[in-house]
Structures are given as C-alpha cells and as structure tokens.
Design a protein around this motif. Sequence first.
Motif, PDB file in Angstrom:
ATOM      1  N   UNK A  12       2.106  10.451 -39.577  1.00  0.00           N
ATOM      2  CA  UNK A  12       1.409   9.941 -38.398  1.00  0.00           C
ATOM      3  C   UNK A  12      -0.007   9.485 -38.711  1.00  0.00           C
ATOM      4  N   UNK A  13      -0.698  10.241 -39.569  1.00  0.00           N
ATOM      5  CA  UNK A  13      -2.069   9.874 -39.937  1.00  0.00           C
ATOM      6  C   UNK A  13      -2.092   8.559 -40.712  1.00  0.00           C
ATOM      7  N   UNK A  14      -1.149   8.400 -41.634  1.00  0.00           N
ATOM      8  CA  UNK A  14      -1.077   7.148 -42.395  1.00  0.00           C
ATOM      9  C   UNK A  14      -0.774   5.973 -41.469  1.00  0.00           C
ATOM     10  N   UNK A  15       0.151   6.185 -40.544  1.00  0.00           N
ATOM     11  CA  UNK A  15       0.507   5.115 -39.602  1.00  0.00           C
ATOM     12  C   UNK A  15      -0.693   4.727 -38.744  1.00  0.00           C
ATOM     13  N   UNK A  16      -1.431   5.722 -38.262  1.00  0.00           N
ATOM     14  CA  UNK A  16      -2.604   5.449 -37.421  1.00  0.00           C
ATOM     15  C   UNK A  16      -3.670   4.702 -38.214  1.00  0.00           C
ATOM     16  N   UNK A  17      -3.870   5.106 -39.461  1.00  0.00           N
ATOM     17  CA  UNK A  17      -4.878   4.445 -40.296  1.00  0.00           C
ATOM     18  C   UNK A  17      -4.497   2.987 -40.556  1.00  0.00           C
ATOM     19  N   UNK A  18      -3.237   2.753 -40.918  1.00  0.00           N
ATOM     20  CA  UNK A  18      -2.800   1.385 -41.214  1.00  0.00           C
ATOM     21  C   UNK A  18      -2.800   0.508 -39.969  1.00  0.00           C
TER      22      UNK A  18
END
Length: 201
Positions: free
Chosen positions: A15-21
């Motif tokens: 989820x954190x990677x998705x939010x960052x991207x």
Amino acid sequence: MIRVLLADYQALVRGALAAMLALEPDIEVVAQVGSGEEVVDAARRSRPDVALLDVQMPGRDGLAVTADLRAALPSCRVVICTTFGRPGYFARAMENGASGFVVKDAPPEHLVDTVRRVHAGLRVVDPALAAESLASGSSPLTARERDVLRAARQGGTVAEIARSLHLSAGTVRNHLSAAIGKTGASTRAEAALIADEHGWL
C-alpha cells in the motif's frame, strides 16, 4: 502513463509503494497482488509496462515469477524490489530476465527513477551489489539441490522431504549430501542457512 503492477506479500508495504507511486504524474498502479502465484494472471488482465516484484512471497518467489512473467508477457519489464540485497538474489534475478534490482531502504526517488528508466529500456542495478555478485560468483547448487534445501528448511524427515518433492529417499539424501559439501556446512540445517544467506535459495 507508465502502468505498474506491484507484488509484495506485506499489505502495508504494498500500500505504501502504491501511494508513493500514485503521486507521480506519469505513473499509474494498475494492479496489486500479495503472492507470486497471482502475478502472471494479474499482469495478463492489467497489461502493466513494469512489474515491481518482492523476492519473498507465498507460493512462487519473485525470482521464479520474473521468468514466468517475461515468458507470458515479454513487453512487461521486471524490477525486483526487496529487503534483501543478496548477491545470489541479484544474480538469479538477472538470469531470469529482470531489468532492475533495488532494495527497499533506497530513497523513494530512486525507486521512481528506476521505474522510469526501466520503462525506457534501460537496466538499473546497484553498482555495489553487482560488484559483490561478480566477486562471489554464481550459486554452486543445482536447481534440484535448491529444491531439497528449501524443503529441508521446513524440517521433516528425509522420507517426508522425498514425498513432498516426489523423489526417492536415496535421491534426497544424495542432494542433501551434495549441498552440504558445496556450502561447507556440517548439517543440512546449516547448509540451508548458508545458502539462504547467500541468496542461493
């Protein structure tokens, strides 16, 4: 837009990677999965340009899935994004067709830059890890020895390992003996630990 698939067994990290991207104007996360076995089907449905794969996932690991994905969807480039920057992992990722290899403690902008550069057709790897991988050489273990050591990590008798891999007990003993010798270990548990630390499993 650069279409990205994320595969990481930890929902929080995914989820954190998705939010960052998603903050990037030229990147769209089109699929998220939590196991290696879901990657190819999700990629066929979402048609990503780049797949970010973790190494350690339930089912098939990210290194094996890299080869599966490259065969099923050659247009999709793969970046291994892992906590473990091990030379063995790096070497196997490159052998299986990955275009990039980054560790999760890299700065966020490095990951974003890697996605863009890989999408543009470049290979992106950590120079220190590449040098370490060259210095340490490739894994001395055969594919079958890796399978047997992975099964041995779970514990169980030789007979149980043999049943789980559809091999004879004698064949399992031979593979364990070879793996112990190649790793310089004195027990199968130690051999599995050494192989894992080198990223050979």
